[in-house]
Design a protein around this motif. Structure first.
Motif, short mmCIF file in Angstrom:
data_model
loop_
_atom_site.label_atom_id
_atom_site.label_comp_id
_atom_site.label_asym_id
_atom_site.label_seq_id
_atom_site.Cartn_x
_atom_site.Cartn_y
_atom_site.Cartn_z
N GLU A 187 36.92 49.35 31.24
CA GLU A 187 37.99 48.97 32.17
C GLU A 187 37.40 48.30 33.41
N TYR A 238 43.10 38.42 33.68
CA TYR A 238 44.41 38.05 34.23
C TYR A 238 44.83 39.03 35.33
N ASN A 239 44.59 40.31 35.10
CA ASN A 239 45.00 41.32 36.08
C ASN A 239 44.31 41.15 37.42
N ARG A 248 41.27 39.64 23.49
CA ARG A 248 42.58 39.81 24.12
C ARG A 248 42.47 40.77 25.31
N TYR A 249 41.73 41.85 25.09
CA TYR A 249 41.53 42.82 26.17
C TYR A 249 40.78 42.18 27.33
N LYS A 306 46.44 31.48 36.28
CA LYS A 306 47.46 32.51 36.43
C LYS A 306 48.58 31.93 37.28
N TYR A 309 49.03 33.11 30.89
CA TYR A 309 48.33 31.99 31.53
C TYR A 309 49.14 30.70 31.36
N TYR A 326 40.62 38.97 28.20
CA TYR A 326 41.48 38.02 28.89
C TYR A 326 42.56 38.74 29.71
N GLN A 327 43.05 39.88 29.21
CA GLN A 327 44.06 40.63 29.96
C GLN A 327 43.47 41.20 31.23
N GLN A 328 42.24 41.73 31.15
CA GLN A 328 41.57 42.26 32.34
C GLN A 328 41.33 41.15 33.36
N GLU A 335 50.12 33.60 25.50
CA GLU A 335 50.80 34.86 25.22
C GLU A 335 50.58 35.87 26.35
N LEU A 336 49.42 35.82 26.96
CA LEU A 336 49.09 36.77 28.03
C LEU A 336 49.62 36.33 29.39
#
Length: 456
Positions: free
Chosen positions: A213, A244-245, A237-238, A396, A310, A240-242, A307-308
């Motif tokens: 994390e 993005y956050n 995917r994980y 973003k 962006y 890219y999600q991190q 999808e996330l």
């Protein structure tokens, strides 16, 4: 700033001489023989200038010059985007002590593993020894020449926070810190091989695993940067999600990777189907599948980023010329990184996950290296001998764009800029706990001084 005075801690705890200024033919560029221990078993043996960057042992009876020897390539003058002058004792704001004290936080326990005379960290398939660090340095110079001394392809305007994932030897992060002196630049990696002396005051290196994390504030980072990280993660995917956050609204992500090292087009099209090059390529792809960390460019997916959440996803493909015939500026040195990178990217994967004999792997790498150089230098060749480099960037959306996408108007207090509560540093909370408080007046030791080598 006298960059030639920087040194990074090596896996054995001693400073690792790295080629930092001038040309890679200088004594400072003398690469350690892959995994060569000293007679006492302590610091690695550093080769003299006559055998500089001898990255593999030739057959004893072979009279030809090794394909891996840097002597076989012309000198390369280091390219820098920014070079700020520094005069010791000049009384400048950033005095000697400030420049020497990189705010680098190292984890308490990082163990190295030696496998088949190469040093690795964690379960990453690439080595982290001096041989690989030298190759990374040359590769960074190639990128600078390819991109006309630009460090990134995204538009940045007065950035405050930049994050480099998988920073390696830290050259990219250092360059960004020099270009943007008012910006805090953070480089993360699982191995502490970054320099700790004579680096910009605004760069930090943290020992972190990006698959864990990300303990960083949301909506804070201007740019998250990835370069040559294919095969490093099991779940992009994980990742890219991190990213993005932690990106601020309007912040960018940039992913750079080779497109066709392991496909039949372009680079491999010059090799016979039954050649060692194709055998290695197929083996590496299978080993990556078994390891659960796929190689290739499937992670460079526009659809996945969209999808996330962006937006403005853009892909650009560059031809990386292999050899001086393809590019007189960097071609010879890109050839060097390709040739010396064969063993680095194949040895651990093929021996650990497919059970190949290390001698067989090395022989195949050597044959592929010799054939690669022969193709690069073939004057009768008519087609281009290139590797495709893919650059993917995405943004973003701003707070206003996010609200408009939901079909509602944003509140006046949310206009896409950081609030006062977000002005704090993005220093990782986890790694901060590993450093000794400045109030104690003690200096946190680099992890390399506490690490141990385990024979594999």
């Amino acid at each position: 700033m006298p960059r030639n005075q920087r040194a990074s801690p090596g896996p054995n705890g001693a400073p690792s001489p790295r080629p930092l200024a001038g040309n890679v033919h200088s004594p400072a560029a003398a690469g350690q023989h892959a995994g060569s221990p000293s007679p006492s078993g302590d610091a690695p043996i550093i080769m003299d200038n006559t055998a500089i960057a001898q990255l593999e042992v030739d057959d004893e009876n072979e009279d030809t010059v090794s394909i891996y020897t840097m002597d076989a390539y012309p000198n390369m003058t280091a390219a820098y985007q920014v070079e700020r002058s520094h005069h010791p004792g000049s009384g400048s704001v950033h005095d000697d002590a400030t420049i020497d004290s990189a705010r680098t936080l190292y984890a308490e326990d990082v163990d190295y593993t030696t496998e088949h005379d190469r040093t690795y960290c964690g379960d990453y398939f690439m080595p982290v020894d001096q041989t690989e660090q030298t190759r990374q340095y040359v590769a960074h110079q190639v990128y600078l020449k390819l991109f006309n001394l630009e460090l990134t392809t995204v538009p940045l305007h007065n950035p405050r926070y930049i994050l480099d994932i998988g920073t390696g030897i830290g050259e990219w992060a250092i360059g960004m810190a020099e270009k943007y002196p008012q910006c805090e630049v953070f480089g993360t990696d699982i191995a502490p091989i970054q320099p700790t002396h004579q680096v910009p005051f605004n760069v930090e290196f943290h020992i972190e695993n990006a698959e864990d994390e990300w303990i960083r504030p949301a909506d804070a980072v201007d740019l998250v940067h990835f370069r040559n990280m294919e095969g490093a993660f099991s779940d992009w995917r994980y990742i890219y999600q991190q990213a993005y956050n932690c990106l601020k609204p309007g912040g960018w992500i940039e992913v750079i990777d080779y497109d066709d090292h392991f496909t039949s087009e372009n680079f491999l099209s010059y090799f016979a189907p039954d050649s060692p090059a194709h055998l290695l390529a197929k083996g590496v792809m299978e080993a990556a599948r078994v390891a659960g960390r796929p190689r290739g460019i499937d992670h460079m997916s526009k659809e996945l980023l969209e999808e996330l959440g962006y937006v403005d996803v853009k892909e650009t493909v560059y031809d990386m010329g292999v050899g001086s015939r393809e590019n007189s500026s960097y071609g010879s040195f890109y050839l060097f990184t390709v040739v010396t990178g064969l063993e680095a990217c194949c040895l651990r994967s093929l021996t650990k996950f497919l059970g190949w004999d290390p001698k067989v792997v090395r022989d195949l790498c050597k044959q592929t290296a010799q054939e690669t150089r022969a193709i690069a230098e073939d004057t009768s060749r008519t087609g281009k001998f290139v590797v495709k480099l893919r650059v993917m960037v995405a943004r973003k959306p701003t707070a206003q764009e996010q609200w408009l996408a939901k079909g509602t108007a944003p509140p006046e207090s949310d206009c896409g800029t950081l609030r006062d509560g977000d002005q704090s540093t993005i220093r990782s909370l986890k790694t901060v706990k590993t450093a000794i408080s400045d109030a104690t007046g003690q200096e946190a030791r680099p992890v390399s001084q506490r690490s141990k080598i385990t024979e594999g």
